[in-house]
Design a protein around this motif. Sequence first.
Motif, PDB file in Angstrom:
ATOM      1  N   ALA A 134      43.166  37.333  45.413  1.00  0.00           N
ATOM      2  CA  ALA A 134      42.352  38.299  46.266  1.00  0.00           C
ATOM      3  C   ALA A 134      42.137  39.731  45.807  1.00  0.00           C
ATOM      4  N   LEU A 135      43.262  40.196  44.974  1.00  0.00           N
ATOM      5  CA  LEU A 135      43.185  41.509  44.208  1.00  0.00           C
ATOM      6  C   LEU A 135      42.341  41.449  43.292  1.00  0.00           C
ATOM      7  N   LEU A 136      42.211  40.400  42.534  1.00  0.00           N
ATOM      8  CA  LEU A 136      41.337  40.348  41.531  1.00  0.00           C
ATOM      9  C   LEU A 136      39.745  40.216  42.028  1.00  0.00           C
ATOM     10  N   SER A 137      39.634  39.588  43.203  1.00  0.00           N
ATOM     11  CA  SER A 137      38.432  39.635  43.720  1.00  0.00           C
ATOM     12  C   SER A 137      37.989  40.842  44.259  1.00  0.00           C
ATOM     13  N   ARG A 138      38.759  41.536  44.951  1.00  0.00           N
ATOM     14  CA  ARG A 138      38.546  42.667  45.326  1.00  0.00           C
ATOM     15  C   ARG A 138      38.239  43.956  44.555  1.00  0.00           C
ATOM     16  N   ALA A 139      38.843  43.890  43.265  1.00  0.00           N
ATOM     17  CA  ALA A 139      38.727  44.746  42.116  1.00  0.00           C
ATOM     18  C   ALA A 139      37.315  44.358  41.396  1.00  0.00           C
ATOM     19  N   ALA A 140      36.825  42.987  41.598  1.00  0.00           N
ATOM     20  CA  ALA A 140      35.560  42.824  41.028  1.00  0.00           C
ATOM     21  C   ALA A 140      34.527  43.267  41.858  1.00  0.00           C
ATOM     22  N   ASP A 141      34.795  43.310  43.398  1.00  0.00           N
ATOM     23  CA  ASP A 141      33.769  43.682  44.430  1.00  0.00           C
ATOM     24  C   ASP A 141      33.538  45.328  43.915  1.00  0.00           C
ATOM     25  N   LEU A 142      34.614  46.068  43.811  1.00  0.00           N
ATOM     26  CA  LEU A 142      34.677  47.530  43.605  1.00  0.00           C
ATOM     27  C   LEU A 142      33.793  47.872  42.370  1.00  0.00           C
ATOM     28  N   ASP A 143      34.083  47.077  41.337  1.00  0.00           N
ATOM     29  CA  ASP A 143      33.332  46.890  40.050  1.00  0.00           C
ATOM     30  C   ASP A 143      31.704  46.681  39.987  1.00  0.00           C
TER      31      ASP A 143
END
Length: 147
Positions: A134-143
Amino acid sequence: MDNARNELGDDGPGDVERTESRRLRRRGQGELESQVLKVLRSADGPATAGWVQEHLDGDLAYTTVITILSRLYAKNAVTRTREGRSYIWTAAADDAGLAALRMRRILDGERDRNAVLARFVSALSQGDEERLRALLSRAADLDDPGA
């Protein structure tokens, strides 16, 4: 070193501490750093090493406090500003940030990052793996501004 000094815990800066029963207890790795960060975060603003020493549980030597603060500074966990002939210190990380800095330093010291990360992920519990995804997905969305 004589036994009287050793029984009082004077055998190294921050290696042991006295407990209520007067037996010596070895501090865990990073325990003093965490205590210093906690004290710094409780300050109303930047604090001197002397102030930190006064507010720590136990009776650490001033030089030990300076050493810990300097190590935290090298890890970017605290900031310092020159004030006269000394520094005032501010916490730049909390306990989670300090743990993340330690993890990053360990990872940076390894040659095969992929293997280390793969072993780390494979050792996670189901819940921690889901949190990491979930954290990696959220970080990818921000990028990705188009997401």
